[in-house]
Write a protein that holds these residues in place. Structure first.
Motif, PDB file in Angstrom:
ATOM      1  N   ALA A  39       0.990  -1.208  -0.050  1.00  0.00           N
ATOM      2  CA  ALA A  39       0.056   0.067   0.078  1.00  0.00           C
ATOM      3  C   ALA A  39       0.879   1.221  -0.001  1.00  0.00           C
ATOM      4  CB  ALA A  39      -0.943  -0.067   1.039  1.00  0.00           C
ATOM      5  N   ARG A  40       1.954   1.313   0.809  1.00  0.00           N
ATOM      6  CA  ARG A  40       2.829   2.520   1.038  1.00  0.00           C
ATOM      7  C   ARG A  40       3.681   2.776  -0.642  1.00  0.00           C
ATOM      8  NH1 ARG A  40       3.133   7.179   2.191  1.00  0.00           N
ATOM      9  NH2 ARG A  40       5.254   8.119   2.610  1.00  0.00           N
ATOM     10  N   LEU A  41       3.768   1.519  -1.099  1.00  0.00           N
ATOM     11  CA  LEU A  41       4.793   1.650  -2.304  1.00  0.00           C
ATOM     12  C   LEU A  41       3.821   2.249  -3.533  1.00  0.00           C
ATOM     13  CD1 LEU A  41       7.398  -0.696  -3.382  1.00  0.00           C
ATOM     14  CD2 LEU A  41       5.644  -0.460  -4.900  1.00  0.00           C
ATOM     15  N   VAL A  42       2.606   1.830  -3.406  1.00  0.00           N
ATOM     16  CA  VAL A  42       1.656   2.309  -4.398  1.00  0.00           C
ATOM     17  C   VAL A  42       1.302   3.784  -4.234  1.00  0.00           C
ATOM     18  CG1 VAL A  42      -0.642   2.356  -5.310  1.00  0.00           C
ATOM     19  CG2 VAL A  42       0.685   0.034  -5.047  1.00  0.00           C
ATOM     20  N   ILE A  62       0.514  -8.670  -5.853  1.00  0.00           N
ATOM     21  CA  ILE A  62      -0.126  -7.937  -4.915  1.00  0.00           C
ATOM     22  C   ILE A  62       0.110  -6.396  -5.258  1.00  0.00           C
ATOM     23  CG2 ILE A  62       1.997  -7.905  -3.352  1.00  0.00           C
ATOM     24  CD1 ILE A  62       0.360  -7.830  -1.051  1.00  0.00           C
ATOM     25  N   VAL A  63       1.250  -5.894  -5.822  1.00  0.00           N
ATOM     26  CA  VAL A  63       1.498  -4.526  -6.171  1.00  0.00           C
ATOM     27  C   VAL A  63       0.784  -4.197  -7.377  1.00  0.00           C
ATOM     28  CG1 VAL A  63       2.838  -2.754  -6.824  1.00  0.00           C
ATOM     29  CG2 VAL A  63       3.476  -4.312  -4.862  1.00  0.00           C
ATOM     30  N   ALA A  64       0.842  -4.743  -8.343  1.00  0.00           N
ATOM     31  CA  ALA A  64       0.213  -4.648  -9.694  1.00  0.00           C
ATOM     32  C   ALA A  64      -1.563  -4.706  -9.536  1.00  0.00           C
ATOM     33  CB  ALA A  64       0.427  -5.792 -10.499  1.00  0.00           C
ATOM     34  N   GLY A 118      10.423   4.894 -22.728  1.00  0.00           N
ATOM     35  CA  GLY A 118       9.257   5.917 -22.351  1.00  0.00           C
ATOM     36  C   GLY A 118       7.983   5.667 -22.261  1.00  0.00           C
ATOM     37  N   SER A 119       7.566   4.413 -22.308  1.00  0.00           N
ATOM     38  CA  SER A 119       6.355   3.787 -22.354  1.00  0.00           C
ATOM     39  C   SER A 119       5.306   3.821 -21.292  1.00  0.00           C
ATOM     40  CB  SER A 119       6.132   2.517 -22.932  1.00  0.00           C
ATOM     41  OG  SER A 119       6.983   1.454 -22.483  1.00  0.00           O
ATOM     42  N   PHE A 120       5.873   3.884 -19.951  1.00  0.00           N
ATOM     43  CA  PHE A 120       5.227   3.799 -18.520  1.00  0.00           C
ATOM     44  C   PHE A 120       5.245   5.256 -17.732  1.00  0.00           C
ATOM     45  CE2 PHE A 120       6.318  -0.419 -19.783  1.00  0.00           C
ATOM     46  CZ  PHE A 120       4.890  -1.004 -19.451  1.00  0.00           C
ATOM     47  N   ASP A 121       4.429   5.619 -17.015  1.00  0.00           N
ATOM     48  CA  ASP A 121       4.208   6.713 -16.278  1.00  0.00           C
ATOM     49  C   ASP A 121       4.965   6.625 -14.938  1.00  0.00           C
ATOM     50  OD1 ASP A 121       2.458   8.470 -17.909  1.00  0.00           O
ATOM     51  OD2 ASP A 121       1.246   6.662 -17.597  1.00  0.00           O
ATOM     52  N   ALA A 122       4.932   5.275 -14.265  1.00  0.00           N
ATOM     53  CA  ALA A 122       5.542   4.741 -13.255  1.00  0.00           C
ATOM     54  C   ALA A 122       6.049   3.317 -13.182  1.00  0.00           C
ATOM     55  CB  ALA A 122       4.471   4.803 -12.108  1.00  0.00           C
ATOM     56  N   VAL A 123       7.116   3.075 -12.556  1.00  0.00           N
ATOM     57  CA  VAL A 123       7.827   1.636 -12.411  1.00  0.00           C
ATOM     58  C   VAL A 123       7.664   1.468 -10.945  1.00  0.00           C
ATOM     59  CG1 VAL A 123       9.562   0.160 -12.813  1.00  0.00           C
ATOM     60  CG2 VAL A 123       8.942   1.693 -14.610  1.00  0.00           C
ATOM     61  N   VAL A 124       7.368   0.466 -10.577  1.00  0.00           N
ATOM     62  CA  VAL A 124       7.212  -0.272  -9.104  1.00  0.00           C
ATOM     63  C   VAL A 124       7.998  -1.540  -8.997  1.00  0.00           C
ATOM     64  CG1 VAL A 124       5.207   1.282  -8.496  1.00  0.00           C
ATOM     65  CG2 VAL A 124       4.614  -0.925  -9.612  1.00  0.00           C
ATOM     66  N   PRO A 148       9.813  10.616 -19.514  1.00  0.00           N
ATOM     67  CA  PRO A 148      10.448  11.727 -18.578  1.00  0.00           C
ATOM     68  C   PRO A 148       9.555  12.151 -17.745  1.00  0.00           C
ATOM     69  CG  PRO A 148      10.845  12.107 -21.012  1.00  0.00           C
ATOM     70  CD  PRO A 148       9.971  10.783 -21.009  1.00  0.00           C
ATOM     71  N   GLY A 149      10.203  12.526 -16.214  1.00  0.00           N
ATOM     72  CA  GLY A 149       8.896  12.760 -15.505  1.00  0.00           C
ATOM     73  C   GLY A 149       8.522  11.690 -14.711  1.00  0.00           C
ATOM     74  N   GLY A 150       8.720  10.511 -15.118  1.00  0.00           N
ATOM     75  CA  GLY A 150       8.039   9.353 -14.632  1.00  0.00           C
ATOM     76  C   GLY A 150       8.600   8.834 -13.160  1.00  0.00           C
ATOM     77  N   ARG A 151       7.948   8.236 -12.428  1.00  0.00           N
ATOM     78  CA  ARG A 151       8.567   7.792 -11.145  1.00  0.00           C
ATOM     79  C   ARG A 151       8.759   6.449 -10.919  1.00  0.00           C
ATOM     80  NH1 ARG A 151       7.837  10.141  -6.030  1.00  0.00           N
ATOM     81  NH2 ARG A 151       6.429  11.855  -6.607  1.00  0.00           N
ATOM     82  N   LEU A 152       9.840   6.046 -10.175  1.00  0.00           N
ATOM     83  CA  LEU A 152      10.231   4.812  -9.715  1.00  0.00           C
ATOM     84  C   LEU A 152       9.970   4.719  -8.398  1.00  0.00           C
ATOM     85  CD1 LEU A 152      11.992   2.019 -10.230  1.00  0.00           C
ATOM     86  CD2 LEU A 152      13.762   3.165  -9.530  1.00  0.00           C
ATOM     87  N   VAL A 153       9.493   3.603  -7.742  1.00  0.00           N
ATOM     88  CA  VAL A 153       9.188   3.045  -6.489  1.00  0.00           C
ATOM     89  C   VAL A 153       9.593   1.796  -6.316  1.00  0.00           C
ATOM     90  CG1 VAL A 153       8.134   3.580  -4.323  1.00  0.00           C
ATOM     91  CG2 VAL A 153       7.349   4.931  -6.206  1.00  0.00           C
ATOM     92  N   LEU A 154      10.714   1.598  -5.646  1.00  0.00           N
ATOM     93  CA  LEU A 154      11.179   0.220  -5.183  1.00  0.00           C
ATOM     94  C   LEU A 154      11.227  -0.213  -3.828  1.00  0.00           C
ATOM     95  CD1 LEU A 154      14.282  -0.411  -5.002  1.00  0.00           C
ATOM     96  CD2 LEU A 154      14.103  -0.292  -7.252  1.00  0.00           C
ATOM     97  N   ALA A 155      10.880  -1.233  -3.462  1.00  0.00           N
ATOM     98  CA  ALA A 155      11.511  -1.626  -1.912  1.00  0.00           C
ATOM     99  C   ALA A 155      12.285  -2.959  -1.975  1.00  0.00           C
ATOM    100  CB  ALA A 155      10.105  -2.010  -1.267  1.00  0.00           C
TER     101      ALA A 155
END
Ligand SMILES: C[S@@+](CC[C@H](N)C(=O)[O-])C[C@H]1O[C@@H](n2cnc3c(N)ncnc32)[C@H](O)[C@@H]1O
Length: 310
Positions: A39-42, A62-64, A118-124, A148-155
């Motif tokens: 939940a926090r990652l998303v 779970i994240v997707a 450049g095909s995704f807005d976010a990668v998790v 460009p400007g897209g966000r990465l979040v990983l744990a």
């Protein structure tokens, strides 16, 4: 002690295969134990209703599935993984929740993404980086496929940081647990089973984990550094953790033989008689500890790191 296997293609195949037989129990435990970090990652990904999101090392989804459920009808998620068993459970989960038209699970290597620039807005990515033999290659790929400007979040799994308020509070809360451990009233996953398995089943020489995780044990430094080196900016880190009490020795066994790479992979190499001996020893120790008023504990700790493509 884990040995480093230079044959990364073989390592990836074996790592993926090791998840196939445990995919259903993995899904059950992840649902119980990883919901807060997912939940926090998303939330950190700051998704807009129509975003396109890539989940790398998606497992059973779970994240997707959380990401797609939080977006609007035009939001889309692609989850990639190398394990057929995990992908199959992820697809079942998507169908079961009526989300299969907006989330696709594909077999793909994180280090060689079959996705356009450049095909995704976010990668998790949750708890997967430690499985990639070349994390810097995987992160370059994540950077490439982000707009460009897209966000990465990983744990990644990590102990609490020493020099932070959250780390200090967590360690203070742990003190009674440490006392119980010294009194022989606590068994802690996955160290408990890993120690027992290592005593019964010597290493076959095949890697149980990607080699770099042994050279970079301080994830709080190495993961942000890898992300910066891949070209990301605005890098931020935070940590979250919890202790879960597991009710029965049977559940404690299944949890560790599912989640621990060392135990899962080594026990798969020996006869059912050897597995039965390890299990008997495990059960006896758990029952002794419980009879003394002790507890079976599964601690989780996640370092969440985010960054932005310039
Ligand atoms: C610990 S599981 C985490 C799964 C999921 N993210 C979760 O938190 O429930 C790690 C996952 O990474 C996948 N994986 C390992 N190496 C991979 C690679 N090179 N490319 C894609 N996926 C990989 C494994 O098959 C496994 O499903």
């Amino acid at each position: 002690m884990t040995t480093v296997n230079p044959n990364h293609a073989e390592f990836k195949t074996q790592d993926a295969a090791s998840y196939n037989p445990v995919a259903q129990s993995f899904d059950r435990f992840v649902t119980q134990l990883s919901a807060p970090v997912a939940a926090r990652l998303v939330a950190l990904a700051g998704l807009a209703p129509d975003n396109h999101v890539l989940d790398v090392g998606a497992g059973t989804g779970i994240v997707a599935l959380r990401a797609v459920a939080e977006m609007g009808p035009s939001g889309r998620v692609v989850g990639i993984d190398l394990s057929d068993g995990m992908l199959e459970v992820a697809r079942q989960n998507a169908r079961g929740r009526g989300l299969a038209d907006r989330v696709e699970f594909r077999k793909m290597d994180a280090e060689s993404l079959d996705c356009k620039d450049g095909s995704f807005d976010a990668v998790v990515s949750l708890f997967a980086l430690r499985h990639f033999p070349h994390p810097e290659t995987a992160l370059q790929e994540m950077h490439r496929v982000l707009r460009p400007g897209g966000r990465l979040v990983l744990a990644v799994g990590s102990g609490a940081p020493w020099l932070s308020l959250v780390g200090l509070v967590h360690r203070l809360k742990l003190l009674p647990h440490v006392v119980r451990r010294f009194q022989g009233k606590q068994l802690v996953a996955c160290k408990f089973l890993d120690g027992m398995v290592a005593a019964y089943v010597p290493s076959s020489g095949k890697s149980e984990e990607a080699g770099w995780t042994h050279e970079h044990t301080h994830m709080q430094q190495s993961v942000p550094a890898f992300i910066r080196a891949a070209g990301f900016q605005n890098i931020r880190s935070e940590w979250q953790g919890q202790q879960s009490i597991i009710n029965t020795p049977e559940e404690f066994w299944e949890l560790q033989t599912t989640f621990s790479s060392l135990s899962r992979k080594r026990l798969a190499t020996v006869s059912s008689e050897v597995v039965a001996r390890v299990r008997q020893d495990f059960m006896n120790t758990c029952r002794e500890v419980l009879s003394r008023g002790g507890e079976l504990v599964y601690p989780t700790g996640a370092l969440l790191v985010s960054g932005r493509r310039a």
